[in-house]
Design a protein around this motif. Sequence first.
Motif: not given
Length: 661
Positions: A344, A403, A412, A414, A419, A422
């Motif tokens: 990220a 992530e 995160y 996606w 995105r 987070d």
Amino acid sequence: MEENNDIKQAAPEQEQVQQAEETPKPAEAVQTEEAQKPAEPAQTEEAQKPAEPAQTEESESGGAKGALITIAMVVFALALGYVLTGFLFFKSHFNPGTEISGVNCTGLSVDAVKQKMANAAVDYKLEITDGGEVKDSLSAEDIGLKYNVSDRIDKVMTEQHPLAWGAGFFRKNNVELEDAFICDEGMVKTAVENLDTVKNMQDTPPVNASVYFDGDKYAIEEGAHGGKILTDELCAAVKEAAEDHEESIDLLEANCYEMPEFTAESQKVKDACDLANKYISPTITMNMGPGAQHTIVDKELIHDWLFVTDNYDVYFDRKKVAAWVAEFAKTFNTYGQTREFLTAFGTRTTVKGGDFGWLIDQEAEVQSLVNVIKAGQDTVRYPVYSVMGVGHGNDDVGRSYVEVDLTNQHIYVWVDGKRVLDAPCVTGLPPNRITPPGTYRIKKKMSPAILVGDNYRTPVSYWMPFNRGIGLHDAVWQSSFGGRRYLTHGSHGCVNLSLSTAKQVYSYVYPGMPVVCYHINQYGVGKMMVLPDPSTTTTTTTTTTTETTTEITTSAPVTKTQPTTKAAQPTTKAPQPATKAQPATQAKPVTQAPQPATQAPQPVTQAPPPPVTQAPVPVTQAPVPVTEPPIEITSKQKEDVIVEPVVQTTDDDVIHEIVVQ
């Protein structure tokens, strides 16, 4: 013939009489005119002109009649000669074109034919060849050949039509008399056994026809006869040839050698060749996804996998097919492999391990590939996968994934390259309960679920396992998330999230969605970006009625005098929150209210809260269970995804009670 000459002589005399009768008339007229007139006028052109045409027409008419009469006489003479020849000559002689048992009898009398056939029996010689080359010969004396049709030749003559003798010039008349020549079978057998060809034969076995690949297609190679000569077959061939008065026999054509069971003309051999050609006919394109180089399977490969048995069955060599599939899988499998991942932060880091990626089911692929080849049709197909990735090429994670930055303790989400979430998190406690880095996939979604340990059983509202017993879930017992909290209050390996974060993550993820866990500086790739130490910053807490990150306990407040080297282990007597104050020894989990942490209270660096003088305020509203929605992948998510059903996919983690490791 004398009568014809008389007729020819009479015809000219008649013509002379006719000319004599016609000639005097113009002569008398001329003499009368000459007596009365001078001679000169009689010789004028006018007197002579009428006479010339009359003489020309009369001469031409007479010549044509004479020619017709001549032709008629010739034809009559020929016809008479043909008839006379038939009755006078061919009544006792054989017509032209007559052949009796292989002996030419044209123009011969019965006695002459008998003598000729008798001589033929004595002078007979039979050549034995092999592929056109003369190997041996047998005489009439060797095989006891005799003439045997004397009385039957007279019958052939009586059945002949004398007037048909002319047809023999255009059509043969072959007369076969049974047993016209006969052999002594005992002498034939002895003569055959004494032939040099038989004595010197080699007892080699015959070779059957074979099916082979000629570089472009399968073809049939003719077999070969054995070296052994079958004496019984040769004796029969000699006897038949001699009695038919043939001049030679060929050992191969007469099937005197030991012949193969299957030749190029055998239907079984032809069927095997056709089937093998069917198997090598298709071109199979192995579709490895967008951007990846496809693999072609055609006759150059397939023919090496085929073999034709001695019984002309066509089989696949499964070991060879499996060896090729293994090399093919080694090239395209990405399961558990090291990946370069774009974080990220925009930097790249190396991620090693995990159970995500493309993994070809080699055993199933061998069988599937063989079945496709047997169909004999050009095909574009996907391999059979036991585990499937998302994208292809260098980045098989795709554009939708979770992530987990283990270094910065952040998560995160996606979706379609954007995105959408987070948030801070808490991962496994070092050094023995760390969250393993690697690339994984969401195995399933459950809401609610129960986490089961060695000595605890804790409900959570959202459970999203991705590495056996390790997964994403809400952890209401954590007082804060992110920073360095995992170093002292880390989990058993799961990724702890606040209740609100877990709810949002649960709404985005789906089974099969990639989860990438990494240390941003794991292999010295990328720039390390660490969030501020939570001891020097304010940690976010939530005080809503549906979620709390503050640890709740009925025991004495935690002070700095408690040990900090090791967290206390949870016990079955750990106090539980309740809707009303209850003794600690009687505390039980409330199924509708958030449960206490499965871990013992951890020491904190901040000042402890004031002593609790009454029962902790219970959560006024239990977390709302989230019904798992149908999993749907958007069109963008489907991009780079192979939608062919995966065979033999197993998932040992699909259970209702998850053991947290």
